[in-house]
Write a protein that holds these residues in place. Sequence first.
Motif, PDB file in Angstrom:
ATOM      1  N   ILE A  37      56.564  32.370  53.179  1.00 22.76           N
ATOM      2  CA  ILE A  37      56.429  33.293  52.044  1.00 22.76           C
ATOM      3  C   ILE A  37      56.233  34.726  52.566  1.00 22.76           C
ATOM      4  O   ILE A  37      56.911  35.652  52.138  1.00 22.76           O
ATOM      5  N   ASN A  38      55.315  34.868  53.515  1.00 22.74           N
ATOM      6  CA  ASN A  38      55.046  36.210  54.058  1.00 22.74           C
ATOM      7  C   ASN A  38      56.278  36.788  54.747  1.00 22.74           C
ATOM      8  O   ASN A  38      56.538  37.989  54.674  1.00 22.74           O
TER       9      ASN A  38
ATOM     10  N   SER B  97      64.913  29.367  46.771  1.00 30.54           N
ATOM     11  CA  SER B  97      64.927  27.912  46.816  1.00 30.54           C
ATOM     12  C   SER B  97      65.902  27.405  47.880  1.00 30.54           C
ATOM     13  O   SER B  97      65.613  26.455  48.612  1.00 30.54           O
TER      14      SER B  97
ATOM     15  N   VAL C 122      45.259  34.248  48.766  1.00 28.81           N
ATOM     16  CA  VAL C 122      45.165  32.846  49.181  1.00 28.81           C
ATOM     17  C   VAL C 122      44.500  32.870  50.548  1.00 28.81           C
ATOM     18  O   VAL C 122      44.974  33.563  51.452  1.00 28.81           O
TER      19      VAL C 122
ATOM     20  N   ALA D 201      48.157  34.719  52.313  1.00 33.20           N
ATOM     21  CA  ALA D 201      49.229  35.179  51.416  1.00 33.20           C
ATOM     22  C   ALA D 201      48.611  35.812  50.179  1.00 33.20           C
ATOM     23  O   ALA D 201      47.397  35.713  49.956  1.00 33.20           O
TER      24      ALA D 201
ATOM     25  N   ASP E  89      52.840  36.471  45.401  1.00 33.92           N
ATOM     26  CA  ASP E  89      54.005  36.031  46.176  1.00 33.92           C
ATOM     27  C   ASP E  89      54.158  34.514  46.117  1.00 33.92           C
ATOM     28  O   ASP E  89      55.260  33.992  45.979  1.00 33.92           O
ATOM     29  N   VAL E  90      53.024  33.822  46.244  1.00 34.48           N
ATOM     30  CA  VAL E  90      53.052  32.362  46.204  1.00 34.48           C
ATOM     31  C   VAL E  90      53.623  31.872  44.870  1.00 34.48           C
ATOM     32  O   VAL E  90      54.441  30.952  44.831  1.00 34.48           O
TER      33      VAL E  90
ATOM     34  N   ARG F   4      55.750  33.283  42.925  1.00 38.63           N
ATOM     35  CA  ARG F   4      57.211  33.475  42.900  1.00 38.63           C
ATOM     36  C   ARG F   4      57.930  32.355  43.674  1.00 38.63           C
ATOM     37  O   ARG F   4      58.916  31.800  43.215  1.00 38.63           O
ATOM     38  N   PHE F   5      57.378  32.021  44.826  1.00 38.07           N
ATOM     39  CA  PHE F   5      58.017  30.996  45.652  1.00 38.07           C
ATOM     40  C   PHE F   5      57.839  29.603  45.066  1.00 38.07           C
ATOM     41  O   PHE F   5      58.756  28.789  45.092  1.00 38.07           O
ATOM     42  N   TRP F   6      56.659  29.326  44.549  1.00 38.45           N
ATOM     43  CA  TRP F   6      56.428  27.997  43.977  1.00 38.45           C
ATOM     44  C   TRP F   6      57.264  27.792  42.719  1.00 38.45           C
ATOM     45  O   TRP F   6      57.695  26.684  42.425  1.00 38.45           O
TER      46      TRP F   6
ATOM     47  N   ALA G 148      60.218  29.088  42.322  1.00 29.73           N
ATOM     48  CA  ALA G 148      61.557  28.818  42.858  1.00 29.73           C
ATOM     49  C   ALA G 148      61.655  27.375  43.343  1.00 29.73           C
ATOM     50  O   ALA G 148      62.647  26.685  43.103  1.00 29.73           O
ATOM     51  N   ASP G 149      60.603  26.898  44.012  1.00 31.73           N
ATOM     52  CA  ASP G 149      60.579  25.507  44.484  1.00 31.73           C
ATOM     53  C   ASP G 149      60.698  24.545  43.310  1.00 31.73           C
ATOM     54  O   ASP G 149      61.429  23.559  43.365  1.00 31.73           O
TER      55      ASP G 149
ATOM     56  N   LEU H 267      61.965  25.060  40.392  1.00 28.06           N
ATOM     57  CA  LEU H 267      63.315  25.113  39.800  1.00 28.06           C
ATOM     58  C   LEU H 267      64.288  24.185  40.532  1.00 28.06           C
ATOM     59  O   LEU H 267      65.219  23.647  39.927  1.00 28.06           O
ATOM     60  N   ALA H 268      64.050  24.005  41.828  1.00 33.41           N
ATOM     61  CA  ALA H 268      64.965  23.187  42.630  1.00 33.41           C
ATOM     62  C   ALA H 268      64.632  21.697  42.587  1.00 33.41           C
ATOM     63  O   ALA H 268      65.380  20.882  43.123  1.00 33.41           O
TER      64      ALA H 268
END
Lengths: 84, 203
Positions: free
Chosen positions: A40-41, A60, B140, B150, B154-155, B157-159, B161-162, B164-165
Motif C-alpha cells: 500500500i505504501n 486490484s 494503522v 500505513a 490508503d488502506v 482504498r486498497f481494501w 479494490a481488493d 471489488l476483485a
Amino acid sequence: MDIEVELQSVFREVFDADDLCIDRATTATDVEGWDSMAQINLIVAVEKHFSVKFPAAELSEMRQGDGNVGILLDLLSARVEATH
Amino acid sequence: MIRRLSRRFSHRGRLGRALYKRFGGANGFEWAEHLRATTDLYHLGKDCSILPSTKIIEPEYTWIGDRVCLGSCTLICHDGAAQTINRRHNVSIDRIGPIIIEDDVFVGEDAIILGSTTIGEGSVVGAGSLVRSSVPAGSVVAGNPAKVVAKVEDVVRFWEADTLAMPWRHLIEQREGAFDRNLEPELKRMRQAHFFQGKLKRP
C-alpha cells in the motif's frame, strides 16, 4: 528519465534499501519487507512521485499479481501517458 | 437456562460478573454495556464493542470514545515495576498514566496498550501490537513497539479494490452489517472454493 529507473528510486526509498534493484520479473517475495502494508505504501509513494492515481480495478490487478513489477510498470506507463 | 440466569445476576458483584462472562454468551456490544453499568470506566462512548476477554486493568483512568471496537486486548495504565523499585530503592515513585482511545478506533487481538498514550481518532491497532506511545489519528500501527505502517485512508482504498476483485463481492454488497446468517453458507462455500483451489478437503 526512464520510468523503470525512477520506479527503482521509489522502491529504494520505500524499502529503505539503497542497493535494491528491480526488474520486470521482481515480485513481493524478492524484496525484504514487502508485505501487504508495504505494498500500500509503495503504490501511494509511486502515485505521489509520478503524480498519478490508480483506479480500483488497476490496484486490484497489481494485488493479484503478487506485486509483480512488470504489471506495475505497464499500468504506470499507461497512466503516466494518459495523465501527462 | 444457564445463560439467562448468568445474565440476570450479572450485576451482582464479582461472582455475578464472572458467571456472566463465562456463561452469558455476551457479544462485544452487550459486554460494553455491562462494563458501562458495572465498572468505573472514566468514559465510555456510544455504540462500542468490547469483548468479554478484554482486560481493562484501570478503568478509572481509561477514556473510550464512540464506536470503539476492542478485541481481546489489554489496557494497562500503571507501571508494575514502580512498586518493586520503590521497595528496593526506598523511594516513592508513582508511575501511572491515562489511556485515551478516541472515536472509531479498532484494537486487534492480543494488543497491549500502555498508560500515558492516546490512540487517535479512526486509527487501527494491529493484532499483537505493543503501544507505548501515542498513535496519530487515522493511522494503522503494528509491531512491538507499535509503529505507524500505513494511513487508514490508503488502506481503505486498497481494501475496497481488493473487495471489488473478490468472486463473492455481490454477496458482500447484499449483506447488511458484518454478518448475515442467510448469506453465510454461500459466502463460506465461495471463499473455500477460492482459497483452497485444488486442495483436498477432509472427508
